[in-house]
Design an enzyme around this catalytic site. Structure first.
Site: not given
Ligand SMILES: Nc1ncnc2c1ncn2[C@@H]1O[C@H](COP(=O)(O)OP(=O)(O)O)[C@@H](O)[C@H]1O
Ligand SMILES: Nc1ncnc2c1ncn2[C@@H]1O[C@H](COP(=O)(O)OP(=O)(O)O)[C@@H](O)[C@H]1O
Ligand SMILES: [Mg+2]
Ligand SMILES: [Mg+2]
Ligand SMILES: [Mg+2]
Ligand SMILES: [Mg+2]
Lengths: 335, 209, 335, 209
Positions: C57, C220
């Site tokens: 991320h 995700h």
């Protein structure tokens, strides 16, 4: 091709609207043009620093508008140099009484349009306009047989240093001298894992099989100078860094600044993996890294890949590189 | 040729060129993808559309050509903008006394001169200069040495241009973006040379009507 | 799949090395762990603000380490929450005598590992540890039938505001109160043009045909909540913004902050095109935008797509959002 | 069972599980791609490899199981780390007096309890709880009601687990990442339930030897 756009022909206009909406305290648009300038331009008594080029390299150029960097930024169509009349309008809007320095990337289109703009500006009585041409791409030989080296990510360092010099009150010839010093001491080499896709064309500019990469790629989806088998991040980092160092031919123990730059679709994770080996290598060679930037500074739409830039520092350049800057894409607190 | 007819011919030529570029847009962009940055078709299309939209049929020939050049200059961008647009704008002054056989030769020479001047390219660099040079040389010789009429001369010039375009394929580029590719530029025709050929073909075809 | 990595199993370790090499003045690594902390941690007398989660991320989380934001950031494997022992080590290293606030994204893995870490920390006598759980993703219903809403890009705003409160000397309960206020007032909705590809798996997590997009995607590579035909940027902007506004149910004329966030492979150009319509819409609805961020804040590896975040502001939140921050990924001059 | 043999059996079981997870790694990850985030195989593989590498054959059973749990806890991460690792670590205390038929039932119950406690899931939420619950219930009944020996009981438990895994496919998830998908989670088996089955199969197979 899937892109977050509306009509391909509106993309530059709408992007600029989106930038102004996001950063009204930094930028404003010259009406009827694709030129953005600092919200407070022209800055009275300060040398104006202007740049421009094709769109698709965001945050370049307009992302660097603000205190300590650019005064004006002209956006051409995607990968197409802005037209001379718009460049001339930008120069006029950034003239605060101390002259204007144009930072031009070395592409024939950019150079010819800026030259034409300066001729036009001179006709209007604007005589204090100078330009420097950035040609940091070491992938391209600078020989009789090329149109010279391309201007790529090193341009950001010219913006930063020239912008800082202008901000502290240096005059046009001094700002130009410093900008040229950066041009002389900077080298960049890039590579691509994938091509980019322009909104107009809607298909990748070149085909790159799944087991190959391009070395020596530019920032316009031009094919690179060499195609090789896929390599790991370390091998890529070594290849790019070696090529830049060979070209720069630095003194032993030299102090440098580096950029590991993403091409637009490269996860930051991967850029840090590359940076790891770049820094290791510079350290092994005994170079001393003063500033180290990792991120997307000069992109090529949705291309995956990276470039490595090295700039030789001396005291005056390092001071200007670390001086305050306040722009949408780069903020340096400088304390 | 009487003035009214000249004006009509100029408008028709510009319209034909704009049309042709529109239909060749994707092809030109494909050529530019291979050795450039995939925008030559879009660049010229944008420019000629603007030139056509802005054209004033009441302009005299010099003003008309100059306006077209300025439109290209402010709409095309890239390398081809100043080359096509700037050169047209400068060479247009040769038409100040009207379009005659002689002034057409002078115009062609001035145009080639300005392209070489602004871009710094010579023959063999794999650019539009490789298409323009045989065009202009052949046109001038056909008129001045062979005493052909302008239409016949134009027809020869088109043939010559075509050979110029074909000549760009097997050579290595030394100017323009294609030069970054080094030896990999060999084997592809130059986009700007190709678009130059299209322009000349349209000029010829309208003149033939 | 082509990525700028070496071995997939080394990617997190090498990324962290590359971050430390790039930013030694901001971050250091706790030896033998995948935890980075501020170079000067623990900060004497300041509440430590720590976060963490799966990698992939970036710049989240470690990019936000520094003055005015995070004190510690734990990196798990790609998309996998860090383990409890590492989280506990991080908490200990960030305790400067005023307690520690953990900012946890609402995933069962993250929550369970943080809870275990806090239990372990309490066993070691560290009793001043609190946590807040961020669940800003409005795509997911918060009902008996889900594990609650996910924590996504709104988390950055919690880091910023809690970090600024800690920096000015607020105590643990006050910092926690402010963090919870952000959690209450923030909503995010995301979408994807493409899947992402994890280094381990080497193939896209889900297949997305060329004429479809996923709405309500997480960070995700989880498939989204709905698949639809491709839409233009304006339609996407409208869909995301409407969904967030519906959820937040703001008072008329409310003052807000917005983020148009890129998923990792989205050109900045496209994010600005999206932002244009987001701002237009907020303006049409009479909302007043105090801060507007556009860029890659919370990414999902090489996914193409974006999310829109809206936070309701009041005076104290706006002041903290605009307060100085100095981190690798976000710098606010704050003057 | 004598203590030495018990220790050997524990090491062999851990090795067999680690092996099995390695060979099912990609499959587990594929299951997690469909309704999760594509890491369940890699997570468990990393964890069981570490547990195996760190295993000390001289540990008594409780210490051995606890060490394996702690290794999972500090290597797996994600949701499955605290669930598999934490629950093993806690339930291991049931073996403090050695592994007996009774203590194995107590261990199974404690393990299930801790998973439900930490994760907050109940049967029908489409998680590993759906596989574990029939396994533990069946094992306990086979031993305590049907008076079967542990191996026969284990065999019944494996069958029950399999039905639990199959049960997860047609239902909608209410816990774990799959719950974000809402109705789209229907039609896919749960990864954690599936890996639970593999563990039980290996425990059974080693015991049968
Ligand atoms: N220096 C030059 N001199 C003459 N022609 C040039 C030069 N540089 C480029 N060209 C011509 O311009 C064409 C490319 O135009 P275009 O694609 O529109 O611009 P850009 O290269 O800036 O993208 C080339 O194919 C070539 O014919
Ligand atoms: N709250 C919960 N209770 C019980 N089991 C859960 C819970 N959340 C997730 N699981 C189990 O964990 C599995 C996923 O594990 P894994 O993929 O390793 O972690 P993550 O979901 O964090 O990526 C799911 O398939 C499910 O069986
Ligand atoms: Mg171009
Ligand atoms: Mg081109
Ligand atoms: Mg995970
Ligand atoms: Mg998972």
């Amino acid at each position: 091709m899937k892109k977050l756009i509306n009509e391909p022909e509106d993309v530059v206009d709408e992007m600029l609207e989106g930038m102004v909406a996001a950063h009204p305290e930094y930028v404003r648009r010259l009406e009827g043009t694709n030129v953005l300038v600092r919200a407070d331009a022209p800055v009275e008594g300060m040398v104006g620093i202007v740049s421009g080029g094709g769109s698709g390299h965001e945050p370049t150029h307009a992302g660097y508008l603000g205190e300590g960097m650019l005064t004006g930024a002209a956006a051409g169509e995607v990968f197409t140099s802005p037209t001379a009349d718009q460049l001339q309008g930008m120069i006029a809007a950034c003239e605060g009484g101390a002259g204007v320095l144009c930072v031009v990337k070395n592409y024939e289109g950019d150079v010819m349009n800026f030259e034409t703009a300066i001729e036009l500006a001179e006709l209007e009585g604007e005589t204090d306009v100078e330009y420097v041409v950035v040609d940091d791409d070491v992938a391209v030989e600078d020989s009789l047989y090329t149109s010279g080296r391309r201007g790529v990510c090193g341009t950001i360092l010219v913006h930063k240093i020239a912008g800082a010099a202008a901000a502290r009150g240096d005059d046009l010839s001094e700002v130009k001298r410093l900008a040229e010093k950066v041009v002389d001491g900077v080298g960049t080499m890039g590579m691509a894992l994938t091509s980019c896709t322009t909104p107009e064309k809607g298909e990748p500019t070149f085909d790159l099989p799944d087991d190959e990469i391009e070395l020596g790629i530019g920032i316009h989806g031009e094919p690179g100078v060499e195609r090789t088998d896929v390599m790991g991040a370390d091998a890529v980092a070594e290849h790019l860094t070696e090529r830049v160092l060979e070209d720069l031919d630095l003194a032993e123990g030299a102090r440098v600044a580096t950029i590991v730059n993403g091409m637009g679709a490269t996860p930051l994770m991967e850029l840090y993996v590359v940076n790891r080996r770049v820094q290791e290598l510079l350290d092994e060679r005994g170079f001393d890294v003063g500033e180290c930037w990792v991120g997307d500074y000069m992109t090529s739409l949705d291309m995956a890949g990276c470039s490595v830039t090295v700039l030789e520092l001396d005291e005056e350049l390092e001071e200007l590189l670390g001086a305050p800057a306040d722009t949408p894409a780069l903020t340096v607190r400088g304390d | 040729m009487d003035e009214g007819i000249q004006r009509e011919a100029l408008v028709a030529t510009l319209a034909a060129i704009a049309d042709r570029i529109e239909s060749e847009k994707d092809h030109l962009t494909d050529l530019d993808s291979a050795i450039g940055d995939a925008d030559h078709g879009a660049n010229l299309h944008r420019g000629f559309q603007a030139a056509l939209d802005g054209a004033d049929p009441d302009d005299d020939p010099a003003a008309f050509v100059k306006a077209a050049g300025m439109a290209l200059l402010s709409k095309v961008g890239g390398a081809s903008g100043p080359l096509y647009g700037g050169s047209l704008a400068v060479a247009s002054s040769e038409f100040e006394e009207g379009i005659t056989t002689e002034s057409s030769v002078a115009f062609a020479e001035a145009y080639l001169e300005k392209v070489k001047d602004r871009g710094g390219a010579s023959v063999g660099d794999k650019t539009m200069v490789d298409a323009l040079t045989p065009a202009v040389h052949t046109y001038k010789r056909a008129i001045e040495v062979d005493d052909l009429d302008p239409l016949a001369a134009l027809s020869k010039a088109v043939d010559a241009t075509e050979r110029g375009v074909r000549f760009t394929t097997p050579i290595r580029a030394s100017k323009g973006r294609a030069s970054y590719l080094g030896w990999r530029s060999v084997g592809h025709p130059d986009p700007g040379a190709t678009s130059t050929l299209y322009l000349l073909e349209e000029i010829h075809d309208v003149a033939a009507e």
